[in-house]
Design a protein around this motif. Structure first.
Motif, mmCIF file in Angstrom:
data_model
loop_
_atom_site.group_PDB
_atom_site.id
_atom_site.type_symbol
_atom_site.label_atom_id
_atom_site.label_comp_id
_atom_site.label_asym_id
_atom_site.label_seq_id
_atom_site.Cartn_x
_atom_site.Cartn_y
_atom_site.Cartn_z
ATOM 1 N N TYR A 1 0.828 -1.201 0.000
ATOM 2 C CA TYR A 1 0.000 0.000 0.000
ATOM 3 C C TYR A 1 0.865 1.253 0.000
ATOM 4 C CZ TYR A 1 -4.116 -2.855 1.065
ATOM 5 O OH TYR A 1 -5.126 -3.757 1.020
ATOM 6 N N THR B 1 3.898 1.567 -1.178
ATOM 7 C CA THR B 1 4.515 1.709 -2.498
ATOM 8 C C THR B 1 3.541 2.312 -3.501
ATOM 9 O OG1 THR B 1 5.915 -0.226 -2.069
ATOM 10 C CG2 THR B 1 5.684 0.475 -4.356
ATOM 11 N N VAL B 2 2.302 1.798 -3.500
ATOM 12 C CA VAL B 2 1.279 2.313 -4.417
ATOM 13 C C VAL B 2 0.969 3.774 -4.100
ATOM 14 C CG1 VAL B 2 -1.121 2.082 -5.133
ATOM 15 C CG2 VAL B 2 0.286 0.040 -4.814
#
Length: 231
Positions: free
Chosen positions: A10, A12-13
């Motif tokens: 999450y 990273t996104v």
């Protein structure tokens, strides 16, 4: 481990969404001019900008939730005991105090003294009625009885003016048990959440701006929660 990997995904996104939005902010028009004919460039740019604003908004919202997850400290951590050495408490940076079951303060570091306006008083071996006015002392002692009898936890926020401006601290007090689950007394924490509060205020402002933008869009928009993939 699974939760940690999920949170890392999450994060990273979320970072990717925010970076994409920043790239579009500075290079969006150039990118559109490269791939779209001049007659449609402004329309495509305006449409894509609306989508990118939504992506960045979701990114900031997800980031706030992740920060709340990682900065939230565990109130029921039974490893915190009276046996903690004073120098370890001081190095933590949090305000920490401990009082026994009879209500006598047995430990309090400098940060806690400052936040509780007790920096000029000798608190060790004292009760609340010896340190605060009668109304406040009665309120504190009533809360302490609930903590000791019913295992309750009390949380509050306090603000303090410092050389860095006004700081916001989250304070919490709860039962303190030893390794045999015997009740020792009450332990309290105060943690600086100024940065977190700043992010929350920024997120609220962004959400309002995005809402105003969405209300003006001529086409329907569905906003999804990046963490739970729900509207």
């Amino acid at each position: 481990m699974i939760n940690n990997e999920r949170h890392l995904f999450y994060l990273t996104v979320t970072i990717a969404a925010i970076i994409s939005g920043l790239i579009w902010l500075f290079l969006g028009e150039i990118i559109v001019d490269l791939f779209v004919s001049r007659g449609y460039a402004q329309i495509v740019y305006a449409f894509t900008s609306g989508i990118m604003l939504m992506v960045v908004g979701l990114g900031f919202s997800s980031l706030i939730r992740l920060l709340l997850n990682y900065t939230g400290w565990i109130a029921n951590d039974e490893t915190i005991q009276l046996a903690i050495h004073q120098n370890i408490i001081t190095e933590e940076g949090d305000g920490i105090f401990f009082k026994d079951k009879r209500g006598y303060y047995r430990m309090m570091n400098d940060t806690a003294r400052l936040l509780l306006d007790l920096e000029s008083k000798n608190v060790i071996g004292k009760k609340d009625y010896q340190l605060f006015d009668a109304i406040l002392a009665h309120k504190i002692e009533s809360e302490d009885k609930k903590i000791l009898q019913f295992n309750e936890t009390f949380t509050w926020e306090t603000r303090k003016n410092t050389g860095n401006g006004q700081e916001v601290w989250l304070c919490r007090k709860m039962p303190c048990h030893n390794s045999k689950d015997q009740l020792l007394g009450i332990i309290g924490y105060c943690r600086n959440i100024t940065i977190l509060k700043t992010f929350q205020n920024l997120n609220t402002d962004l959400e309002q701006r995005f809402q105003n933008l969405f209300d003006k869009l001529p086409y329907p928009v569905l906003v999804m929660d990046a963490l739970n993939l729900k509207p």
